[in-house]
Design an enzyme around this catalytic site. Structure first.
Site, short mmCIF file in Angstrom:
data_model
loop_
_atom_site.label_atom_id
_atom_site.label_comp_id
_atom_site.label_asym_id
_atom_site.label_seq_id
_atom_site.Cartn_x
_atom_site.Cartn_y
_atom_site.Cartn_z
N TYR A 51 0.85 -1.20 0.00
CA TYR A 51 0.00 0.00 0.00
C TYR A 51 0.88 1.25 0.00
CZ TYR A 51 -3.85 -3.17 1.34
OH TYR A 51 -4.78 -4.18 1.38
N HIS A 116 -0.97 -12.24 0.89
CA HIS A 116 -1.81 -11.21 0.27
C HIS A 116 -2.44 -11.70 -1.04
CE1 HIS A 116 -2.11 -6.55 -0.35
NE2 HIS A 116 -3.27 -7.16 -0.52
N SER A 147 -5.13 -13.57 3.37
CA SER A 147 -6.17 -12.74 2.79
C SER A 147 -6.51 -13.41 1.47
CB SER A 147 -5.65 -11.32 2.57
OG SER A 147 -6.68 -10.52 2.05
N1 NAP Z 1 -6.47 -8.05 -1.16
C1 NAP Z 1 -6.63 -7.60 0.07
O1 NAP Z 1 -6.14 -8.17 0.99
C2 NAP Z 1 -7.44 -6.34 0.28
C3 NAP Z 1 -8.16 -5.80 -0.77
C4 NAP Z 1 -9.00 -4.73 -0.52
C5 NAP Z 1 -9.07 -4.20 0.75
N2 NAP Z 1 -8.32 -4.72 1.76
C6 NAP Z 1 -8.37 -4.17 3.13
O2 NAP Z 1 -9.70 -3.89 3.49
C7 NAP Z 1 -9.83 -2.52 3.83
C8 NAP Z 1 -11.22 -2.02 3.49
O3 NAP Z 1 -11.52 -2.17 2.12
P1 NAP Z 1 -11.48 -0.94 1.11
O4 NAP Z 1 -10.74 0.20 1.74
O5 NAP Z 1 -10.99 -1.47 -0.18
O6 NAP Z 1 -12.99 -0.58 0.88
P2 NAP Z 1 -14.18 -0.07 1.83
O7 NAP Z 1 -13.79 -0.14 3.24
O8 NAP Z 1 -15.38 -0.80 1.38
O9 NAP Z 1 -14.34 1.44 1.36
C9 NAP Z 1 -13.47 2.41 1.85
C10 NAP Z 1 -13.72 3.77 1.20
O10 NAP Z 1 -15.06 4.18 1.37
C11 NAP Z 1 -15.11 5.59 1.66
N3 NAP Z 1 -15.67 5.72 3.03
C12 NAP Z 1 -15.21 5.17 4.18
N4 NAP Z 1 -15.99 5.47 5.23
C13 NAP Z 1 -16.99 6.23 4.74
C14 NAP Z 1 -18.11 6.85 5.33
N5 NAP Z 1 -18.36 6.73 6.63
N6 NAP Z 1 -18.93 7.58 4.55
C15 NAP Z 1 -18.68 7.70 3.22
N7 NAP Z 1 -17.62 7.13 2.59
C16 NAP Z 1 -16.79 6.39 3.35
C17 NAP Z 1 -13.66 6.10 1.57
O11 NAP Z 1 -13.35 6.51 0.23
P3 NAP Z 1 -13.83 7.90 -0.43
O12 NAP Z 1 -13.97 8.89 0.66
O13 NAP Z 1 -12.80 8.24 -1.44
O14 NAP Z 1 -15.12 7.54 -1.09
C18 NAP Z 1 -12.88 4.84 1.86
O15 NAP Z 1 -11.58 4.87 1.36
C19 NAP Z 1 -8.69 -1.85 3.04
O16 NAP Z 1 -8.38 -0.55 3.51
C20 NAP Z 1 -7.60 -2.86 3.25
O17 NAP Z 1 -7.04 -2.72 4.54
C21 NAP Z 1 -7.52 -5.81 1.54
#
Ligand code: NAP
Length: 319
Positions: A51, A116, A147
């Site tokens: 990241y 990952h 993951s």
């Molecule tokens: N392959 C893997 O292992 C993998 C893949 C994906 C994710 N992950 C992990 O999972 C975590 C979560 O998934 P994700 O970050 O992809 O997606 P998510 O949690 O579904 O969405 C996060 C995004 O939604 C928006 N957001 C967050 N809280 C909000 C709220 N209260 N109101 C409105 N918008 C909000 C923000 O972006 P904006 O403000 O720009 O809209 C934020 O960056 C990641 O950070 C990572 O640690 C791991």
């Protein structure tokens, strides 16, 4: 969390967006978001070496320097490989990735290292898990997990007795993990980390047909899986269909809850889930997400119906 003895907050902090691939985010905002999350009771952060190539990990090291609270940091290894092959998950490569994470996070031992989203074949190579056992014995990592992209990978991974956690996409648009995997993980006392809980922001209800994303935001550059698994972007649901389903979910959100909180509360209704890890770029988001923990129960049947009718055919058998 599982057999680790850790008591982690059921809402964690997903630290992908503060590293990169989500448009421009300032380190000041990121640190403010991280600090607010800790203020609100979060004690679990999920990150990865890849990241922002260490940026996310280094921000977490800065946070930890300023805070006295115990914070569990889960990182990941494997995605810095130039090509995703099972052979890449070698002793030399994994050891080097872990040494870099130790430096970035400024610690002597990593709390939790997750493979990952490696190629499926890696789960059929016990020697990879043996390497992780050796790194644990050497004191480089405390615990390890995986993951995964797919439910079948999760089921295979938990056959390895020292896998402590499985991180998997689980949200109102991705229900299959709850059918069989959750029970199997619970039987083995494996922690479950629900990632992409807001379907990349869709389930906050704020996105529209007109929403624009920066060039370097994966919601722009990976919408069709151009750079990595399409399931990681909007949970793999096509944008137009998702917006229609979001409107149906919006109608279920009680007055005293935001839609993001509804989506997180829905995840926490599953007792097998250890922690949902929403990403947050700003303090306000971290605070709002954290508050989902204290909110009342939400309508599970209605979400299941919307999933069945609108989303299931698009995702259910793919992951
Ligand atoms: N392959 C893997 O292992 C993998 C893949 C994906 C994710 N992950 C992990 O999972 C975590 C979560 O998934 P994700 O970050 O992809 O997606 P998510 O949690 O579904 O969405 C996060 C995004 O939604 C928006 N957001 C967050 N809280 C909000 C709220 N209260 N109101 C409105 N918008 C909000 C923000 O972006 P904006 O403000 O720009 O809209 C934020 O960056 C990641 O950070 C990572 O640690 C791991």
């Amino acid at each position: 969390m599982g057999r680790t003895g850790w008591k982690v907050s059921e809402i964690g902090f997903g630290a992908w967006a503060i590293g990169g691939s989500w448009g421009s985010v300032s380190d000041a905002d990121s640190l403010a978001a991280l600090n607010r999350a800790i203020d609100c009771g979060v004690n679990f952060i999920d990150t990865a070496d890849v990241y922002g190539m260490g940026r996310s990990e280094r921000l977490i090291a800065r946070l930890k320097k300023d805070r006295k609270e115990e914070i569990v940091v889960a990182t990941k290894a494997g995605r810095r490989l130039p090509a995703q092959t099972a052979e890449g998950y070698s002793r030399a490569n994994l050891t080097a990735f872990i040494e870099d994470s130790l430096r970035n996070l400024a610690v002597d031992c990593l709390d939790l290292v997750q493979l990952h989203c490696p190629p499926t074949d890696v789960y059929y190579r016990p020697e990879v898990f043996g390497i992780l056992d050796d790194l644990t014995a050497a004191g480089k990592i405390r615990y390890y997990g995986v993951s995964v992209e797919r439910v079948e990978e999760a089921l295979k991974a938990i056959e390895y007795p020292n896998v402590q956690s499985v991180q998997i996409i689980f949200n109102c648009f991705r229900l299959r993990p709850s059918e069989l995997f959750f029970q199997e993980a619970a039987k083995r006392k494996v922690g479950i980390l629900a990632r992409v809980p807001l379907a990349s922001g869709l389930l906050s209800g704020k996105l529209t047909r007109e929403s624009k994303f920066d060039q370097d935001d994966h919601r722009n550059f990976n919408r069709h899986g151009e750079a990595f698994d399409v399931g990681e972007t909007f949970s793999g649901v096509d944008y137009e269909t998702a917006l229609i389903a979001v409107e149906e979910i919006r109608a279920l959100v009680p007055k005293d809850m935001t839609m993001a909180q509804f989506a997180l509360r829905w995840i926490l209704m599953f007792p097998e889930v250890t922690c949902a890890i929403p990403g947050a770029k700003r303090p306000r988001q971290a605070e709002e997400n954290c508050a989902a923990s204290d909110l009342p129960a939400v309508d599970m049947d209605a979400v299941a119906r919307i999933y069945r009718e609108k989303i299931r055919p698009l995702v259910h058998q793919r992951w």
